[in-house]
Design a protein around this motif. Structure first.
Motif, PDB file in Angstrom:
ATOM      1  N   ALA A 142       0.849  -1.195   0.000  1.00  0.00           N
ATOM      2  CA  ALA A 142       0.000   0.000   0.000  1.00  0.00           C
ATOM      3  C   ALA A 142       0.883   1.244   0.000  1.00  0.00           C
ATOM      4  CB  ALA A 142      -0.914  -0.010   1.218  1.00  0.00           C
ATOM      5  N   THR A 151      -0.570   8.137 -10.751  1.00  0.00           N
ATOM      6  CA  THR A 151      -1.258   6.867 -10.920  1.00  0.00           C
ATOM      7  C   THR A 151      -0.973   6.301 -12.305  1.00  0.00           C
ATOM      8  OG1 THR A 151      -3.264   7.880 -11.814  1.00  0.00           O
ATOM      9  CG2 THR A 151      -3.109   7.669  -9.404  1.00  0.00           C
ATOM     10  N   THR A 185      -8.407   1.295 -17.577  1.00  0.00           N
ATOM     11  CA  THR A 185      -8.480   2.442 -16.670  1.00  0.00           C
ATOM     12  C   THR A 185      -9.912   2.780 -16.271  1.00  0.00           C
ATOM     13  OG1 THR A 185      -8.403   3.955 -18.572  1.00  0.00           O
ATOM     14  CG2 THR A 185      -6.318   3.473 -17.470  1.00  0.00           C
ATOM     15  N   PRO A 188     -10.357   0.393 -12.686  1.00  0.00           N
ATOM     16  CA  PRO A 188      -9.099   0.080 -11.995  1.00  0.00           C
ATOM     17  C   PRO A 188      -9.341  -0.904 -10.857  1.00  0.00           C
ATOM     18  CG  PRO A 188      -9.859   2.279 -11.405  1.00  0.00           C
ATOM     19  CD  PRO A 188     -10.744   1.799 -12.512  1.00  0.00           C
ATOM     20  N   GLU A 190      -6.696  -1.992  -8.322  1.00  0.00           N
ATOM     21  CA  GLU A 190      -5.907  -1.913  -7.099  1.00  0.00           C
ATOM     22  C   GLU A 190      -5.200  -0.568  -6.994  1.00  0.00           C
ATOM     23  OE1 GLU A 190      -4.094  -6.349  -6.751  1.00  0.00           O
ATOM     24  OE2 GLU A 190      -3.700  -5.276  -8.614  1.00  0.00           O
ATOM     25  N   GLU A 191      -4.721  -0.268  -5.793  1.00  0.00           N
ATOM     26  CA  GLU A 191      -3.896   0.917  -5.588  1.00  0.00           C
ATOM     27  C   GLU A 191      -2.696   0.494  -4.738  1.00  0.00           C
ATOM     28  OE1 GLU A 191      -4.744   4.695  -3.146  1.00  0.00           O
ATOM     29  OE2 GLU A 191      -5.277   5.264  -5.200  1.00  0.00           O
ATOM     30  N   VAL A 220       1.480   4.482  -8.761  1.00  0.00           N
ATOM     31  CA  VAL A 220       0.491   3.739  -7.975  1.00  0.00           C
ATOM     32  C   VAL A 220      -0.571   3.170  -8.902  1.00  0.00           C
ATOM     33  CG1 VAL A 220      -1.391   4.026  -6.310  1.00  0.00           C
ATOM     34  CG2 VAL A 220       0.856   4.992  -5.831  1.00  0.00           C
ATOM     35  N   GLY A 221      -0.894   1.897  -8.695  1.00  0.00           N
ATOM     36  CA  GLY A 221      -1.912   1.272  -9.524  1.00  0.00           C
ATOM     37  C   GLY A 221      -1.947  -0.218  -9.334  1.00  0.00           C
ATOM     38  N   GLU A 222      -2.315  -0.942 -10.393  1.00  0.00           N
ATOM     39  CA  GLU A 222      -2.525  -2.383 -10.282  1.00  0.00           C
ATOM     40  C   GLU A 222      -1.284  -3.178 -10.664  1.00  0.00           C
ATOM     41  OE1 GLU A 222      -4.899  -4.446 -13.300  1.00  0.00           O
ATOM     42  OE2 GLU A 222      -5.334  -2.479 -14.165  1.00  0.00           O
TER      43      GLU A 222
END
Length: 300
Positions: A142, A151, A185, A188, A190-191, A220-222
Motif C-alpha cells: 500500500a 497513478t 483504466t 481500476p 488496485e492501488e 500507484v496502480g494495479e
C-alpha cells in the motif's frame, strides 16, 4: 577522477521529452559528482559502465572502507520520487538508502553497494522469472495516505496522446493498445506502490539479500501494469524462438498465474506498454527495437 558520462546515458537523455534541460545537467555532471562526494564524505572508486539509461552510478567507499554507490540523475528523472519509493520499501526487496541528508541539495542518492554486473539476466530464464516474481511480491505494498506518486491512469494518459498521432505503420496496433487502456483504466482494480520499470536487469545480486531491485520509476496502480514489462523481457530471444504468438500468450498466462494477476488485464497492459515503447523507439530512430516490440505486440 574523471566523471565522464557513459555513452549509453548520453544517447538515452537525448531521447527524453526535455533533451535541452538534460544536456545542461550532463554538462554540469563532473562538478555535481565531485560536490556530492564531498558532501557525503565518500571516495570514488570508479564509474559503473555501461551504466543506466537515466543516471550516473559511481562506486564509492566511506573512509572506513564500507562500500556504497552514489547515483546521480537529472531532475527530469524525478530522483525525489525514487527516494520516496526506496524509503517506503525500507530495503525490503529493494536497495537500501544509506544517507538522505543532502538529497534536497543535489538530488543524489547514496545507496548500499550491490553487484551491478550480476543481474537476474545472468540466470537461466526459468530461474530468473521465479526470482523476479518473488521480488515483485515484496514491492507491491500500500502506498500510504497522501502519497505523491502519479497513478497508472495519469502516466498512461500522456502516453496515449502520443499513440493517437502514431505513424501509419503503427496505427492498427496503436488503436488496439488505446482500446485496451480505455477498458483497463475505466475499471481500476488496485492501488499499490509499483516499481514502474521492473525487468530482470533491474534486480541485482546483493550481500544483505540474494536479489534486490534498483532504479524504480514509481507510480500507484494495479499489479498487472508492473508485471507487463517483465512479460517482454529477453525480447530478442522470444522473437527468435519458434513459439511465436502461442509462446507470448503462454508467457502472459504463466506470469499472471504465478502472481495471481488477471490474465486478460495482464495481456491488455502488456499490449499497451509494448506498443507505446515501440512507437517511442520508432520516433527516436531505433527501428530495430521498434520492430521487435511491435512484432511482439502483434502476437498479443
Amino acid at each position: 577522477m574523471a566523471f565522464e558520462p557513459p555513452q549509453r546515458l548520453v544517447r538515452a537523455l537525448g531521447e527524453t521529452p526535455e533533451p535541452a534541460q538534460d544536456a545542461d545537467w550532463l554538462g554540469q555532471l563532473p562538478e555535481l559528482a565531485e560536490t556530492a562526494l564531498t558532501r557525503r564524505e565518500v571516495r570514488a572508486q570508479r564509474v559503473q559502465a555501461p551504466g543506466g539509461r537515466s543516471s550516473l552510478l559511481v562506486l564509492v567507499r566511506y573512509a572506513d572502507g564500507t562500500p556504497a554507490a552514489l547515483k546521480l540523475a537529472p531532475p527530469s528523472a524525478r530522483p525525489d520520487l525514487e527516494l520516496a519509493a526506496l524509503a517506503h520499501w525500507g530495503g525490503f526487496g529493494a536497495v537500501r538508502v544509506l544517507d538522505t541528508r543532502h538529497h534536497e541539495e543535489d538530488g543524489a542518492l547514496l545507496l548500499e553497494r550491490l553487484h551491478p554486473e550480476v543481474s537476474l539476466r545472468s540466470l537461466p530464464e526459468a530461474k530468473a522469472l521465479l526470482e523476479a516474481c518473488g521480488t515483485l511480491r515484496r514491492l507491491w505494498v500500500a502506498p500510504g495516505s497522501g502519497h505523491g506518486w502519479e497513478t497508472v491512469a495519469e502516466r498512461t494518459k500522456a502516453q496515449a496522446g502520443a499513440l493517437r498521432t502514431a505513424p501509419a505503420e503503427v496505427a492498427a496496433l496503436a488503436g488496439a493498445a488505446l482500446e485496451a487502456r480505455e477498458e483497463l483504466t475505466a475499471a481500476p482494480e488496485e492501488e499499490l506502490l509499483l516499481h514502474g520499470n521492473f525487468r530482470q536487469g533491474k534486480v541485482l545480486a546483493g550481500e544483505r539479500a540474494p536479489w534486490l531491485t534498483v532504479g524504480p520509476d514509481p507510480l500507484v496502480g494495479e499489479r498487472a501494469y508492473d508485471l507487463a514489462r517483465l512479460v517482454r523481457d529477453r525480447l530478442e530471444d522470444q522473437v527468435a524462438s519458434s513459439a511465436g504468438a502461442a509462446g507470448a500468450r503462454r508467457r502472459v498466462n504463466k506470469l499472471a498465474d504465478s502472481l495471481e494477476v488477471d490474465r486478460d488485464r495482464l495481456r491488455g497492459w502488456t499490449l499497451f506498454r509494448a506498443v507505446e515503447s515501440g512507437n517511442r523507439a520508432l520516433a527516436a530512430g531505433r527501428r530495430r527495437d521498434a520492430e521487435l516490440l511491435l512484432e511482439f505486440a502483434a502476437w498479443l
